[in-house]
Design a protein around this motif. Sequence first.
Motif, short mmCIF file in Angstrom:
data_model
loop_
_atom_site.label_atom_id
_atom_site.label_comp_id
_atom_site.label_asym_id
_atom_site.label_seq_id
_atom_site.Cartn_x
_atom_site.Cartn_y
_atom_site.Cartn_z
N UNK A 110 0.84 -1.18 0.00
CA UNK A 110 0.00 0.00 0.00
C UNK A 110 0.89 1.25 0.00
N UNK A 111 0.49 2.23 -0.75
CA UNK A 111 1.23 3.48 -0.85
C UNK A 111 0.96 4.32 0.40
N UNK A 112 2.01 4.84 1.00
CA UNK A 112 1.87 5.70 2.17
C UNK A 112 2.28 7.11 1.75
N UNK A 113 1.31 7.87 1.28
CA UNK A 113 1.55 9.19 0.73
C UNK A 113 2.26 10.11 1.73
N UNK A 114 1.77 10.13 2.96
CA UNK A 114 2.37 11.01 3.96
C UNK A 114 3.84 10.67 4.20
N UNK A 115 4.14 9.39 4.34
CA UNK A 115 5.52 8.98 4.56
C UNK A 115 6.38 9.29 3.34
N UNK A 116 5.84 9.11 2.15
CA UNK A 116 6.58 9.43 0.94
C UNK A 116 6.89 10.92 0.86
N UNK A 117 5.91 11.75 1.17
CA UNK A 117 6.14 13.20 1.17
C UNK A 117 7.24 13.55 2.16
N UNK A 118 7.16 13.02 3.37
CA UNK A 118 8.16 13.32 4.38
C UNK A 118 9.55 12.88 3.93
N UNK A 119 9.65 11.69 3.34
CA UNK A 119 10.95 11.16 2.90
C UNK A 119 11.54 12.01 1.77
N UNK A 120 10.72 12.36 0.81
CA UNK A 120 11.21 13.16 -0.32
C UNK A 120 11.67 14.54 0.16
N UNK A 121 10.89 15.16 1.02
CA UNK A 121 11.28 16.48 1.53
C UNK A 121 12.56 16.40 2.35
N UNK A 122 12.71 15.34 3.14
CA UNK A 122 13.93 15.15 3.92
C UNK A 122 15.14 14.98 3.00
N UNK A 123 14.98 14.19 1.94
CA UNK A 123 16.06 13.98 0.98
C UNK A 123 16.50 15.29 0.35
N UNK B 294 1.63 19.68 9.90
CA UNK B 294 2.01 18.49 10.65
C UNK B 294 0.81 17.55 10.82
N UNK B 295 -0.35 18.12 11.09
CA UNK B 295 -1.55 17.31 11.26
C UNK B 295 -1.89 16.52 10.01
N UNK B 296 -1.65 17.11 8.85
CA UNK B 296 -1.89 16.37 7.60
C UNK B 296 -0.95 15.17 7.50
N UNK B 297 0.33 15.41 7.80
CA UNK B 297 1.32 14.36 7.61
C UNK B 297 1.31 13.31 8.71
N UNK B 298 0.71 13.62 9.85
CA UNK B 298 0.62 12.63 10.93
C UNK B 298 -0.78 12.03 11.03
N UNK B 299 -1.61 12.34 10.07
CA UNK B 299 -2.96 11.79 9.96
C UNK B 299 -3.91 12.24 11.07
N UNK B 300 -3.61 13.35 11.71
CA UNK B 300 -4.53 13.91 12.70
C UNK B 300 -5.64 14.69 12.00
N UNK B 301 -5.42 15.00 10.74
CA UNK B 301 -6.42 15.67 9.91
C UNK B 301 -6.39 15.00 8.54
N UNK B 302 -7.54 14.93 7.90
CA UNK B 302 -7.62 14.30 6.58
C UNK B 302 -6.80 15.08 5.56
N UNK B 303 -6.19 14.35 4.64
CA UNK B 303 -5.38 14.93 3.59
C UNK B 303 -6.05 14.59 2.26
N UNK B 304 -6.60 15.60 1.60
CA UNK B 304 -7.29 15.39 0.33
C UNK B 304 -6.28 15.42 -0.81
N UNK B 305 -6.73 14.97 -1.98
CA UNK B 305 -5.87 15.00 -3.14
C UNK B 305 -5.46 16.43 -3.49
N UNK B 306 -6.39 17.37 -3.35
CA UNK B 306 -6.05 18.77 -3.67
C UNK B 306 -4.98 19.29 -2.70
#
Length: 75
Positions: free
Chosen positions: A1-14, A34-46
């Motif tokens: 399964x794709x983990x969008x939040x983790x991928x965003x964090x990893x790419x930005x860290x790189x 932070x809430x978006x990336x830690x799933x405390x708030x929903x993250x929409x495609x937009x």
Amino acid sequence: MIDIQENIKAILAERGILQKQVAARLGITDQAYSNWLTRKADLSFSQIQRICEAAGISVVDVVTYPERYVPDQSL
């Protein structure tokens, strides 16, 4: 399964892009971002698109990470 939040964090860290830099470009607080990336708030495609634009990364690269999408040049 794709983990969008983790991928965003990893790419930005790189790329050495800080959370506060992306949040500032989005015009939101560090906490809201932070809430978006830690799933405390929903993250929409937009919102994913906005994050990618603010960070200068491709949505396709976020989805295919750690691989990098390379379009077929023979078409």
